[in-house]
Write an enzyme that holds these catalytic residues in place. Structure first.
Site, mmCIF file in Angstrom:
data_model
loop_
_atom_site.group_PDB
_atom_site.id
_atom_site.type_symbol
_atom_site.label_atom_id
_atom_site.label_comp_id
_atom_site.label_asym_id
_atom_site.label_seq_id
_atom_site.Cartn_x
_atom_site.Cartn_y
_atom_site.Cartn_z
ATOM 1 N N ASP A 1 1.380 -0.895 -0.740
ATOM 2 C CA ASP A 1 1.461 -2.349 -0.527
ATOM 3 C C ASP A 1 0.306 -3.107 -1.178
ATOM 4 O O ASP A 1 0.298 -4.336 -1.177
ATOM 5 C CB ASP A 1 1.409 -2.667 0.979
ATOM 6 C CG ASP A 1 2.649 -2.202 1.715
ATOM 7 O OD1 ASP A 1 3.704 -2.043 1.077
ATOM 8 O OD2 ASP A 1 2.549 -2.010 2.947
ATOM 9 N N LYS B 1 1.747 -9.617 4.824
ATOM 10 C CA LYS B 1 3.092 -9.652 4.218
ATOM 11 C C LYS B 1 4.143 -9.343 5.275
ATOM 12 O O LYS B 1 3.874 -8.697 6.297
ATOM 13 C CB LYS B 1 3.230 -8.672 3.053
ATOM 14 C CG LYS B 1 2.996 -7.184 3.379
ATOM 15 C CD LYS B 1 4.209 -6.438 3.879
ATOM 16 C CE LYS B 1 3.852 -5.032 4.347
ATOM 17 N NZ LYS B 1 4.851 -4.353 5.144
HETATM 18 O O1 C5P Z 1 1.131 4.098 0.289
HETATM 19 P P1 C5P Z 1 0.556 4.142 1.655
HETATM 20 O O2 C5P Z 1 -0.677 4.984 1.738
HETATM 21 O O3 C5P Z 1 0.349 2.793 2.264
HETATM 22 O O4 C5P Z 1 1.653 4.853 2.565
HETATM 23 C C1 C5P Z 1 1.355 5.303 3.850
HETATM 24 C C2 C5P Z 1 2.390 6.340 4.250
HETATM 25 O O5 C5P Z 1 3.669 5.724 4.429
HETATM 26 C C3 C5P Z 1 2.627 7.451 3.248
HETATM 27 O O6 C5P Z 1 1.722 8.504 3.426
HETATM 28 C C4 C5P Z 1 4.055 7.884 3.578
HETATM 29 O O7 C5P Z 1 4.080 8.704 4.722
HETATM 30 C C5 C5P Z 1 4.704 6.568 3.982
HETATM 31 N N1 C5P Z 1 5.412 5.934 2.852
HETATM 32 C C6 C5P Z 1 6.584 6.494 2.385
HETATM 33 N N2 C5P Z 1 7.236 5.916 1.337
HETATM 34 C C7 C5P Z 1 6.768 4.774 0.771
HETATM 35 C C8 C5P Z 1 5.577 4.174 1.240
HETATM 36 C C9 C5P Z 1 4.913 4.787 2.290
HETATM 37 O O8 C5P Z 1 7.049 7.524 2.887
HETATM 38 N N3 C5P Z 1 7.441 4.239 -0.237
#
Ligand code: C5P
Length: 309
Positions: free
Chosen positions: A143, A16
């Site tokens: 994502d 993406k």
């Molecule tokens: O959701 P995911 O595990 O992919 O996110 C990885 C990291 O990215 C989270 O631990 C956070 O630090 C950051 N993040 C964030 N806000 C979001 C998505 C991700 O701060 N909306």
């Protein structure tokens, strides 16, 4: 006697790019409130699953050695989560074929997790609906629901609440892959720090961009691309500034850092221009390698699944 050897279920899932990524404040749970417009791109990974005596993950392709193959891998977590949800053991051998850059800001790990949910749903004949899979996907990462669904969509909350967006035509992209990777949490932290020290510009709402997508006009879309995380990614990897300039000099309509980076994505007027921009960029010494891709494409889907005798 005829013995039936199950052949793997193979699922292809897209990468993406965030056409628009506006980052709000950090929430009590540590995540940031987002408004983002995702587009699924043809650069993809494939995940194959076959029944096995124990859960095993292996990774092939570029930079495969930097991807963990134990419980730290999102694919492992996806298999355990789905197995728990349906009350069975995750006894599968999972092979990931990487086409998406590792730690590149293009949802590579999320893509593999989404692909695993779809593959195991087919392998175990679970018949879970897209909604049920989406709920599991959201537990795995922000994502993951998007790469499950594909197309073009607006994401809110952590990025996991999705609404499809009308998008006409195919858009043509060049992706400049950087030498190292960037860790998503570090990029969000850097943005928080930049905002504490000053006030880096915020990109605002994506209404105009949605109109450009509906019109299918790449020239109208190009100046509306924006990413609040770009300032943070460039602050951590200043050479990205040169990469972004080089793509536009080579003939792209616009360039942005993809998600949390460090991949840079360049929107081009058509596929011939994308090939020419890719060739020029790969000779310019501003990135590790380039890929040409197009979008939108569908989300995670089974490409082969059959039993042979
Ligand atoms: O959701 P995911 O595990 O992919 O996110 C990885 C990291 O990215 C989270 O631990 C956070 O630090 C950051 N993040 C964030 N806000 C979001 C998505 C991700 O701060 N909306």
């Amino acid at each position: 006697m005829l013995s039936v050897v199950p052949s793997p279920v193979v699922v292809r899932a897209p990468s993406k790019v965030n056409l628009h990524l506006s980052v709000g404040d950090q929430r009590a749970d540590g995540y940031h409130e987002l408004t983002t417009v995702f587009q699924a791109l043809s650069l993809s990974d494939e995940v194959s699953v076959v029944p096995a005596k124990a859960l095993r993950v292996s990774v092939r392709g570029e930079n495969a050695s930097s991807v963990p193959t134990d419980e730290r891998n999102l694919v492992w977590k996806a298999a355990v989560l789905l197995a728990d949800a349906v009350g069975r053991e995750p006894l599968v051998d999972i092979t990931i074929d990487k086409g998406i850059p590792v730690a590149g800001g293009m949802a590579g790990g999320s893509t593999d997790a989404a692909a695993t949910l779809v593959a195991l749903n087919a392998l175990w004949e679970l018949d879970l609906s897209r909604e049920e899979l989406t709920d599991l996907a959201a537990q795995l990462g922000s994502d993951v629901p998007f790469v499950l669904h594909g197309g073009t969509a607006v994401g809110t909350g952590r990025g996991e609440k999705l609404l499809p967006v009308l998008s006409r035509n195919t858009f043509h992209w060049v992706l400049a892959l950087a030498k190292g990777g960037l860790q998503t949490p570090a990029v969000f932290r850097e943005l928080d720090e930049l905002r504490e020290k000053g006030s880096p510009p915020r990109i605002g709402e994506p209404e105009e961009l949605m109109h450009a997508l509906a019109s299918g006009d790449a020239t109208a879309l190009a100046p509306l691309l924006g990413n609040d995380l770009q300032a943070a990614a460039v602050s951590l990897l200043p050479q990205l500034r040169r990469t972004l300039r080089a793509g536009v000099t080579a003939g792209a309509l616009a360039g942005i850092v993809s998600g949390s980076g460090p991949t840079c994505a360049f929107l081009c007027a058509d596929s011939d221009t994308a090939v020419a921009v890719g060739a020029e960029l790969s000779g310019a010494g501003v990135c590790r390698t380039v890929r040409v891709a197009s979008g939108p494409v569908p989300g995670a889907r089974v490409v082969t699944s059959e039993s042979i005798g």
